[in-house]
Design an enzyme around this catalytic site. Structure first.
Site, short mmCIF file in Angstrom:
data_model
loop_
_atom_site.label_atom_id
_atom_site.label_comp_id
_atom_site.label_asym_id
_atom_site.label_seq_id
_atom_site.Cartn_x
_atom_site.Cartn_y
_atom_site.Cartn_z
N LYS A 13 0.84 -1.21 0.00
CA LYS A 13 0.00 0.00 0.00
C LYS A 13 0.88 1.26 0.00
O LYS A 13 0.65 2.17 -0.77
CB LYS A 13 -0.90 0.04 1.25
CG LYS A 13 -1.92 -1.05 1.35
CD LYS A 13 -2.90 -0.81 2.50
CE LYS A 13 -2.28 -0.86 3.88
NZ LYS A 13 -1.77 -2.18 4.26
N ARG A 88 -9.96 1.37 8.25
CA ARG A 88 -9.68 -0.05 8.45
C ARG A 88 -10.82 -0.75 9.18
O ARG A 88 -10.69 -1.91 9.54
CB ARG A 88 -8.42 -0.19 9.31
CG ARG A 88 -7.16 -0.45 8.50
CD ARG A 88 -6.00 -0.26 9.45
NE ARG A 88 -4.92 -1.16 9.28
CZ ARG A 88 -3.70 -0.76 8.88
NH1 ARG A 88 -3.48 0.47 8.52
NH2 ARG A 88 -2.73 -1.62 8.84
N ARG A 127 11.23 -7.77 5.95
CA ARG A 127 11.20 -6.32 5.80
C ARG A 127 12.03 -5.68 6.91
O ARG A 127 12.02 -6.13 8.06
CB ARG A 127 9.74 -5.84 5.91
CG ARG A 127 9.58 -4.34 5.90
CD ARG A 127 8.19 -3.95 5.50
NE ARG A 127 7.28 -3.85 6.64
CZ ARG A 127 6.06 -3.32 6.56
NH1 ARG A 127 5.60 -2.89 5.40
NH2 ARG A 127 5.29 -3.26 7.61
N ARG A 160 10.36 -4.28 12.66
CA ARG A 160 9.27 -3.76 13.48
C ARG A 160 8.72 -4.87 14.38
O ARG A 160 8.61 -6.01 13.95
CB ARG A 160 8.15 -3.22 12.59
CG ARG A 160 8.30 -1.75 12.26
CD ARG A 160 7.36 -1.29 11.19
NE ARG A 160 5.98 -1.74 11.31
CZ ARG A 160 5.02 -1.42 10.44
NH1 ARG A 160 5.30 -0.65 9.39
NH2 ARG A 160 3.78 -1.86 10.60
N ARG A 171 -2.19 -9.92 12.51
CA ARG A 171 -2.60 -8.73 11.72
C ARG A 171 -3.41 -9.16 10.50
O ARG A 171 -4.37 -8.49 10.11
CB ARG A 171 -1.35 -7.95 11.27
CG ARG A 171 -0.69 -7.19 12.41
CD ARG A 171 0.71 -6.74 12.04
NE ARG A 171 0.72 -5.67 11.05
CZ ARG A 171 1.79 -5.35 10.33
NH1 ARG A 171 2.92 -5.99 10.48
NH2 ARG A 171 1.73 -4.36 9.47
P1 AMP Z 1 0.57 -0.18 9.01
O1 AMP Z 1 1.86 0.54 9.05
O2 AMP Z 1 -0.45 0.47 8.13
O3 AMP Z 1 0.72 -1.65 8.72
O4 AMP Z 1 -0.05 -0.09 10.49
C1 AMP Z 1 0.64 -0.61 11.59
C2 AMP Z 1 -0.27 -0.65 12.79
O5 AMP Z 1 -0.74 0.67 13.08
C3 AMP Z 1 -1.54 -1.48 12.61
O6 AMP Z 1 -1.34 -2.86 12.84
C4 AMP Z 1 -2.45 -0.85 13.67
O7 AMP Z 1 -2.07 -1.27 14.96
C5 AMP Z 1 -2.07 0.63 13.56
N1 AMP Z 1 -2.93 1.33 12.56
C6 AMP Z 1 -2.55 1.94 11.41
N2 AMP Z 1 -3.59 2.46 10.77
C7 AMP Z 1 -4.68 2.18 11.54
C8 AMP Z 1 -6.06 2.42 11.42
N3 AMP Z 1 -6.58 3.07 10.36
N4 AMP Z 1 -6.87 1.98 12.43
C9 AMP Z 1 -6.39 1.34 13.50
N5 AMP Z 1 -5.10 1.04 13.67
C10 AMP Z 1 -4.24 1.47 12.70
#
Ligand code: AMP
Length: 213
Positions: A13, A88, A127, A160, A171
């Site tokens: 993404k 989300r 990653r 991470r 996830r």
């Molecule tokens: P990402 O970097 O997009 O994979 O997000 C990493 C983590 O951030 C996710 O697993 C959630 O814990 C949190 N997160 C990011 N975006 C959202 C969202 N829109 N709603 C809730 N949690 C989020």
């Protein structure tokens, strides 16, 4: 262009968001990066968010809706935007509808990234991320020039906490249960454009231009 990018964790993404941003000169709004920034700055909501993020759970909707609402109030989004990783959940999609309605803005595309679970686990476990500038590397397909060090800013790269295999699996489950149902909602609105998560990076710019151009 007012775009949402939806897809499982690690499907590309962020990579797509940045390429689209370059092509069409649009701001990218990445909730994951905003939350990680708040953790680094040790803000109150950052510290609360961390407990959810480390476990691979979604951060509560009220926190995320609040930061997106604030970001969407800035003038640069009027010409268009790319939402990367938001909404989300159904609650977040409802909150976004409210924000957009108040501004008289309509979404133009929901880009849905499609990728298998096996490929996601392979990508995320290899990653490596820069905790300072958010640049992403992959041990095999995009290694940094100097092992363990960010090419862009020289910071030490990290795996991470939520890119460890058991957390990745959680996830993915959260994605399937809570986020994937949004595809149907946006399909009904005729907004979905699918992008294959396996398109090689060299061809991605042309692929996205063709899909959205
Ligand atoms: P990402 O970097 O997009 O994979 O997000 C990493 C983590 O951030 C996710 O697993 C959630 O814990 C949190 N997160 C990011 N975006 C959202 C969202 N829109 N709603 C809730 N949690 C989020």
């Amino acid at each position: 262009m007012k775009i949402i990018i939806l897809g499982p964790p690690g499907s590309g993404k962020g990579t797509r968001a940045h390429i689209i941003s370059e092509i069409f000169d649009l701001p990218v709004i990445t909730t994951g990066d905003m939350l990680r920034g708040a953790i680094r700055e040790k803000t109150e909501y950052g510290l609360e968010a961390k407990t959810y993020m480390d476990l691979g759970d979604l951060v509560p909707d009220d926190i995320v809706n609040g930061i997106v609402k604030e970001r969407m109030s800035r003038p640069d989004v009027v010409k268009g935007f790319i939402l990367d990783g938001y909404p989300r959940s159904v609650n977040q999609a409802d909150a976004l509808d409210e924000i957009l309605k108040a501004k008289g803005i309509k979404l133009t595309h929901v880009l849905s990234v499609v990728l298998s679970d096996e490929e996601i686990i392979e990508r995320l476990s290899k990653r490596r991320s820069c905790p300072v500038c958010n640049e992403i590397y992959h041990l095999v397909s995009k290694p940094p020039k100097k092992k363990g060090v960010c090419d862009k800013c020289g910071a030490k790269l990290i795996l991470r906490e939520d890119d460890k295999e058991d957390v990745i699996r959680h996830r993915l489950q959260v994605y399937r249960e809570t986020t994937q149902p949004l595809l149907e909602r946006y399909e009904k609105q005729g907004l979905i454009v699918e992008t294959d998560g396996e398109v090689p990076i060299e061809g991605l710019r042309d692929h996205l231009k063709e899909l959205l151009g």
